[in-house]
Design a protein around this motif. Sequence first.
Motif, PDB file in Angstrom:
ATOM      1  N   GLU A  20       5.330 -21.356  42.428  1.00 27.99           N
ATOM      2  CA  GLU A  20       6.649 -20.757  42.612  1.00 27.99           C
ATOM      3  C   GLU A  20       6.695 -19.657  43.660  1.00 27.99           C
ATOM      4  O   GLU A  20       7.538 -19.673  44.550  1.00 27.99           O
ATOM      5  N   GLU A  21       5.781 -18.691  43.593  1.00 26.78           N
ATOM      6  CA  GLU A  21       5.842 -17.567  44.533  1.00 26.78           C
ATOM      7  C   GLU A  21       5.587 -18.014  45.975  1.00 26.78           C
ATOM      8  O   GLU A  21       6.226 -17.528  46.901  1.00 26.78           O
ATOM      9  N   LEU A  22       4.684 -18.945  46.186  1.00 26.68           N
ATOM     10  CA  LEU A  22       4.416 -19.426  47.540  1.00 26.68           C
ATOM     11  C   LEU A  22       5.489 -20.404  48.014  1.00 26.68           C
ATOM     12  O   LEU A  22       5.819 -20.435  49.195  1.00 26.68           O
ATOM     13  N   PHE A  23       6.024 -21.183  47.093  1.00 30.36           N
ATOM     14  CA  PHE A  23       7.083 -22.121  47.433  1.00 30.36           C
ATOM     15  C   PHE A  23       8.272 -21.376  48.038  1.00 30.36           C
ATOM     16  O   PHE A  23       8.797 -21.763  49.077  1.00 30.36           O
ATOM     17  N   ASN A  24       8.681 -20.282  47.401  1.00 33.15           N
ATOM     18  CA  ASN A  24       9.835 -19.522  47.888  1.00 33.15           C
ATOM     19  C   ASN A  24       9.572 -18.900  49.251  1.00 33.15           C
ATOM     20  O   ASN A  24      10.461 -18.864  50.105  1.00 33.15           O
ATOM     21  N   GLU A  25       8.343 -18.447  49.490  1.00 30.85           N
ATOM     22  CA  GLU A  25       7.998 -17.895  50.799  1.00 30.85           C
ATOM     23  C   GLU A  25       8.036 -18.987  51.866  1.00 30.85           C
ATOM     24  O   GLU A  25       8.549 -18.773  52.962  1.00 30.85           O
ATOM     25  N   PHE A  26       7.476 -20.141  51.561  1.00 31.14           N
ATOM     26  CA  PHE A  26       7.463 -21.240  52.525  1.00 31.14           C
ATOM     27  C   PHE A  26       8.879 -21.742  52.787  1.00 31.14           C
ATOM     28  O   PHE A  26       9.241 -22.039  53.926  1.00 31.14           O
ATOM     29  N   LYS A  27       9.687 -21.797  51.750  1.00 35.57           N
ATOM     30  CA  LYS A  27      11.087 -22.203  51.889  1.00 35.57           C
ATOM     31  C   LYS A  27      11.800 -21.261  52.864  1.00 35.57           C
ATOM     32  O   LYS A  27      12.474 -21.719  53.792  1.00 35.57           O
ATOM     33  N   SER A  28      11.631 -19.958  52.685  1.00 38.96           N
ATOM     34  CA  SER A  28      12.242 -18.980  53.590  1.00 38.96           C
ATOM     35  C   SER A  28      11.745 -19.146  55.016  1.00 38.96           C
ATOM     36  O   SER A  28      12.521 -19.066  55.965  1.00 38.96           O
ATOM     37  N   PHE A  29      10.454 -19.400  55.177  1.00 37.13           N
ATOM     38  CA  PHE A  29       9.866 -19.613  56.497  1.00 37.13           C
ATOM     39  C   PHE A  29      10.504 -20.818  57.185  1.00 37.13           C
ATOM     40  O   PHE A  29      10.887 -20.752  58.354  1.00 37.13           O
ATOM     41  N   LEU A  30      10.640 -21.930  56.474  1.00 36.88           N
ATOM     42  CA  LEU A  30      11.237 -23.135  57.058  1.00 36.88           C
ATOM     43  C   LEU A  30      12.681 -22.906  57.475  1.00 36.88           C
ATOM     44  O   LEU A  30      13.110 -23.347  58.542  1.00 36.88           O
ATOM     45  N   VAL A  31      13.423 -22.206  56.631  1.00 35.43           N
ATOM     46  CA  VAL A  31      14.839 -21.950  56.914  1.00 35.43           C
ATOM     47  C   VAL A  31      14.974 -21.032  58.131  1.00 35.43           C
ATOM     48  O   VAL A  31      15.735 -21.338  59.051  1.00 35.43           O
ATOM     49  N   LYS A  32      14.239 -19.936  58.143  1.00 33.78           N
ATOM     50  CA  LYS A  32      14.363 -18.957  59.230  1.00 33.78           C
ATOM     51  C   LYS A  32      13.770 -19.461  60.547  1.00 33.78           C
ATOM     52  O   LYS A  32      14.346 -19.266  61.606  1.00 33.78           O
ATOM     53  N   THR A  33      12.610 -20.069  60.495  1.00 32.99           N
ATOM     54  CA  THR A  33      11.894 -20.455  61.706  1.00 32.99           C
ATOM     55  C   THR A  33      12.405 -21.746  62.327  1.00 32.99           C
ATOM     56  O   THR A  33      12.523 -21.849  63.542  1.00 32.99           O
ATOM     57  N   PHE A  34      12.709 -22.732  61.483  1.00 36.40           N
ATOM     58  CA  PHE A  34      13.065 -24.048  62.007  1.00 36.40           C
ATOM     59  C   PHE A  34      14.499 -24.460  61.713  1.00 36.40           C
ATOM     60  O   PHE A  34      14.907 -25.574  62.030  1.00 36.40           O
ATOM     61  N   SER A  35      15.262 -23.573  61.095  1.00 34.20           N
ATOM     62  CA  SER A  35      16.658 -23.852  60.735  1.00 34.20           C
ATOM     63  C   SER A  35      16.785 -25.138  59.912  1.00 34.20           C
ATOM     64  O   SER A  35      17.684 -25.947  60.123  1.00 34.20           O
ATOM     65  N   LEU A  36      15.854 -25.319  58.982  1.00 39.76           N
ATOM     66  CA  LEU A  36      15.900 -26.480  58.109  1.00 39.76           C
ATOM     67  C   LEU A  36      16.686 -26.155  56.853  1.00 39.76           C
ATOM     68  O   LEU A  36      16.720 -25.007  56.416  1.00 39.76           O
ATOM     69  N   LYS A  37      17.299 -27.152  56.298  1.00 46.68           N
ATOM     70  CA  LYS A  37      17.949 -27.005  55.003  1.00 46.68           C
ATOM     71  C   LYS A  37      16.937 -27.478  53.965  1.00 46.68           C
ATOM     72  O   LYS A  37      16.381 -28.566  54.084  1.00 46.68           O
ATOM     73  N   VAL A  38      16.674 -26.670  52.960  1.00 48.77           N
ATOM     74  CA  VAL A  38      15.681 -27.000  51.944  1.00 48.77           C
ATOM     75  C   VAL A  38      16.358 -27.103  50.588  1.00 48.77           C
ATOM     76  O   VAL A  38      17.168 -26.250  50.228  1.00 48.77           O
TER      77      VAL A  38
END
Length: 61
Positions: A20-38
């Motif tokens: 959970e804790e790493l999932f949320n960090e990676f989710k934020s990274f994908l959204v901010k860095t690559f403009s992906l919808k997760v």
Amino acid sequence: MKYGFAYKNGKLVNIFCGREELFNEFKSFLVKTFSLKVSEVSRRQYIAEQKNNNWKDTYSL
């Protein structure tokens, strides 16, 4: 474990899972860095998508 699908322009580009804790960090990274919808999905959906695409590699956080 949490499971997610990442989309770009409505097309699935990645599936991922993690604690959970790493999932949320990676989710934020994908959204901010690559403009992906997760979106979070169930384990069943994650495994089904992996099998449908014949993706054999597994990366988890």
